[in-house]
Motif scaffolding. Structure first.
Motif, short mmCIF file in Angstrom:
data_model
loop_
_atom_site.label_atom_id
_atom_site.label_comp_id
_atom_site.label_asym_id
_atom_site.label_seq_id
_atom_site.Cartn_x
_atom_site.Cartn_y
_atom_site.Cartn_z
N ARG A 280 5.61 -0.85 -6.87
CA ARG A 280 6.19 -2.05 -6.52
C ARG A 280 7.58 -2.13 -6.26
O ARG A 280 8.64 -1.40 -7.20
CB ARG A 280 5.88 -3.14 -7.67
CG ARG A 280 6.40 -4.58 -7.43
CD ARG A 280 6.27 -5.56 -8.51
NE ARG A 280 4.49 -5.90 -8.74
CZ ARG A 280 3.79 -5.32 -9.72
NH1 ARG A 280 4.52 -4.79 -10.54
NH2 ARG A 280 2.55 -5.83 -9.54
N LEU A 281 8.19 -2.67 -4.98
CA LEU A 281 9.25 -2.75 -4.56
C LEU A 281 10.00 -3.99 -4.53
O LEU A 281 9.21 -5.04 -4.03
CB LEU A 281 9.50 -2.10 -3.19
CG LEU A 281 10.98 -2.25 -2.45
CD1 LEU A 281 11.89 -1.52 -3.13
CD2 LEU A 281 10.87 -1.78 -1.20
N GLY B 192 3.54 0.98 3.92
CA GLY B 192 3.70 -0.60 3.80
C GLY B 192 4.99 -0.86 4.20
O GLY B 192 5.79 -0.44 4.31
N SER B 193 4.73 -2.25 4.51
CA SER B 193 5.99 -3.04 4.91
C SER B 193 5.92 -4.56 4.65
O SER B 193 4.85 -4.93 4.61
CB SER B 193 6.32 -2.73 6.44
OG SER B 193 5.21 -3.41 7.46
N VAL B 194 6.90 -5.02 4.73
CA VAL B 194 7.17 -6.47 4.66
C VAL B 194 8.40 -7.42 4.92
O VAL B 194 9.40 -6.53 5.18
CB VAL B 194 7.06 -6.89 2.90
CG1 VAL B 194 8.25 -6.38 2.22
CG2 VAL B 194 6.86 -8.37 2.65
N LYS B 195 8.34 -8.52 5.66
CA LYS B 195 9.18 -9.13 6.14
C LYS B 195 9.65 -10.25 5.34
O LYS B 195 8.67 -10.93 4.94
CB LYS B 195 9.17 -9.84 7.53
CG LYS B 195 9.00 -8.61 8.57
CD LYS B 195 8.80 -9.28 10.37
CE LYS B 195 8.72 -8.58 10.96
NZ LYS B 195 8.43 -8.92 12.34
N GLU C 231 4.32 -4.03 -2.28
CA GLU C 231 3.31 -3.09 -3.10
C GLU C 231 2.75 -2.09 -2.10
O GLU C 231 2.31 -2.49 -1.04
CB GLU C 231 2.46 -4.13 -3.92
CG GLU C 231 2.85 -4.88 -4.93
CD GLU C 231 1.95 -5.44 -5.79
OE1 GLU C 231 0.79 -5.34 -5.33
OE2 GLU C 231 2.38 -5.72 -7.10
N PHE C 232 2.94 -1.01 -2.50
CA PHE C 232 2.49 0.20 -1.51
C PHE C 232 1.90 1.28 -2.43
O PHE C 232 2.05 1.60 -3.74
CB PHE C 232 3.43 0.48 -0.59
CG PHE C 232 4.73 1.29 -1.53
CD1 PHE C 232 4.63 2.64 -1.37
CD2 PHE C 232 5.74 0.70 -1.96
CE1 PHE C 232 5.84 3.21 -2.13
CE2 PHE C 232 6.63 1.20 -2.47
CZ PHE C 232 6.60 2.57 -2.60
N THR C 233 1.11 2.14 -1.78
CA THR C 233 0.39 3.47 -2.27
C THR C 233 1.28 4.61 -1.65
O THR C 233 1.07 4.70 -0.43
CB THR C 233 -1.07 3.32 -2.25
OG1 THR C 233 -1.76 2.31 -2.84
CG2 THR C 233 -1.52 4.72 -2.70
N ARG D 69 7.34 12.72 -1.71
CA ARG D 69 8.77 12.04 -1.46
C ARG D 69 8.49 10.85 -0.47
O ARG D 69 8.04 10.84 0.74
CB ARG D 69 10.13 12.69 -0.77
CG ARG D 69 9.95 14.19 -1.22
CD ARG D 69 10.79 13.78 -2.65
NE ARG D 69 12.40 13.66 -2.21
CZ ARG D 69 13.11 13.08 -3.20
NH1 ARG D 69 12.80 13.32 -4.63
NH2 ARG D 69 14.51 12.81 -2.95
N THR D 70 9.00 9.83 -0.82
CA THR D 70 8.91 8.44 -0.04
C THR D 70 10.35 7.66 0.31
O THR D 70 11.15 7.64 -0.47
CB THR D 70 7.85 7.49 -0.88
OG1 THR D 70 6.81 7.77 -1.29
CG2 THR D 70 7.85 5.96 -0.18
N ARG D 71 10.36 7.42 1.49
CA ARG D 71 11.58 6.77 1.90
C ARG D 71 11.43 5.31 1.87
O ARG D 71 10.69 4.47 2.29
CB ARG D 71 12.03 7.06 3.34
CG ARG D 71 12.38 8.30 3.57
CD ARG D 71 12.94 8.77 4.79
NE ARG D 71 13.42 9.76 5.14
CZ ARG D 71 14.02 10.07 6.43
NH1 ARG D 71 13.97 9.56 7.25
NH2 ARG D 71 14.81 11.25 6.48
N VAL D 72 12.49 4.63 1.01
CA VAL D 72 12.50 3.28 0.83
C VAL D 72 13.51 2.67 1.98
O VAL D 72 14.58 3.18 1.86
CB VAL D 72 13.05 2.66 -0.42
CG1 VAL D 72 13.31 1.14 -0.69
CG2 VAL D 72 11.98 2.99 -1.45
#
Length: 379
Positions: free
Chosen positions: A288-289, A313-316, A333-335, A340-343
């Motif tokens: 969860r971001l 995942g993406s959100v505006k 929220e993403f899986t 390594r995951t880029r935010v």
């Protein structure tokens, strides 16, 4: 006996030479503390005997600095043709002509990270830029885009000290046929950066942007963090700014509306600039971001939209700004699909204030948690 007398007579001379050597070393490399560099605002003027009009003719004429090439010493209110040359702080600034440079020797703590902040204004070519070197590291800072109505912007550049004594060089590589043409520079400061650590309950480091470059207390336009190669050390470490020539703006609560704490980032360059941080994740695990999106209270009004990306995942998140401050929280929220995951955060549009200067949404208080860890924490 005569030989012993000779030794006694020469000892004071040796001591005097040692003292002179120590004094010279102290002048040639200044011990650094956070704040302005020695004569970093150029208020200590060259002697008039080493000036030809505005041009500085002596290599060591500007106290604490060494110059090369066509360098001018500019007073506040001075004109270039019909154009007024303002000075952002104090009464004087320096102008670097084509291929001109100015440098200062600094004493640092080897292995520590630092950030340089300085102000610059374009006076001639549209594509003016500056090369910054802290031996042996160097970088290029584009100053073609102006973000303030005064024409002056403050920029930051970070580095890791490879040596205890380094040469700090500012160089105008020259993009004009006019020898005298080049940017105005002023107010050089330094800040020791403490590499941010992960805090409990947040996988992102420096999610509140509290650790960043020096902000001049007497300026109200923040500090630009320019684009950088991903291998470079960021003034907003471990956040990286990805762009070709555009920047993000680092702002403080003393001059802007900040959602939380004392610092935040304003995305002033639309979709041309992205801000990202890479974190370790477990493939298949949910995360969860959360983050704040708002306005800086600087007259930037309208629909301010930030898009956040992580894994697939993406959100505006859109904040309807009145230009007077305020914010809302965003959630993604993403899986994770990789180790390594880029935010990533990016503004979805160019926005301007009533005076025509660029502005944009504010990002602050970003946090990332494993959904499994978050639920355990709630229990």
């Amino acid at each position: 006996m005569g030989r012993k007398t000779e030794m006694i007579q020469t000892t004071p001379c040796v001591a005097l030479l040692l003292l002179v050597g120590v004094a010279f070393a102290a002048r040639s490399a200044s011990a650094i503390t956070d704040g302005l560099l020695p004569n970093g605002n150029f208020e200590e003027a060259p002697d008039k005997s080493q000036m030809n009009g505005t041009r500085v003719t002596g290599r060591y004429a500007i106290p604490q600095w060494e110059i090369s090439g066509f360098v001018e010493y500019i007073g506040s209110g001075q004109k270039q043709g019909d154009m007024l040359l303002p000075v952002p702080e104090g009464a004087y600034a320096v102008r670097l002509g084509n291929e001109a440079s100015i440098q200062q020797r600094l004493t640092l703590t080897r292995g520590m990270h630092y950030s340089i902040t300085f102000s610059a204004a374009r006076t001639c070519a549209q594509s003016e830029l500056l090369n910054i070197t802290i031996t042996p590291e160097s970088g290029e800072i584009p100053i073609q885009t102006v973000y303030t109505s005064s024409g002056w912007d403050s920029y930051s550049w970070a580095f890791k000290a490879k040596h205890s004594v380094v040469l700090f060089i500012v160089h105008n590589p020259g993009v004009s046929d006019d020898e005298a043409c080049g940017p105005l520079i002023d107010s050089f400061a330094i800040k020791t950066l403490n590499p941010p650590q992960r805090t409990k309950g947040n996988m992102l480091k420096n999610g509140g942007f509290e650790e960043g470059p020096y902000i001049f207390p007497n300026t109200s336009w923040g500090v630009l963090v320019p684009p950088m190669d991903e291998d470079d050390y960021s003034p907003l470490s471990p956040w990286t700014i990805l762009s070709t020539t555009k920047s993000v703006k680092y702002i403080d609560a003393a001059h802007y509306a900040v959602p939380g704490g004392a610092r935040a980032v304003e995305l002033v360059s639309g979709m041309e600039t992205a801000m990202l941080q890479e974190v370790s994740t477990v493939p298949g695990r949910s995360y969860r971001l959360e983050f704040s999106v708002g306005d800086a209270g600087d007259g930037c009004s309208g629909s301010l939209t930030v898009q956040a990306y992580a894994s697939r995942g993406s959100v505006k998140v859109t904040y309807q700004s009145q230009g007077t401050g305020g914010y809302k929280r965003g959630l993604l929220e993403f899986t994770a699909t990789e180790k390594r995951t880029r935010v990533v955060f990016v503004s979805m549009a160019y926005t301007t204030k009533s005076d025509g200067t660029l502005c944009g949404p504010v990002i602050d208080d970003a946090s990332l948690v494993s959904v499994r860890s978050h639920r355990r924490f709630l229990l």
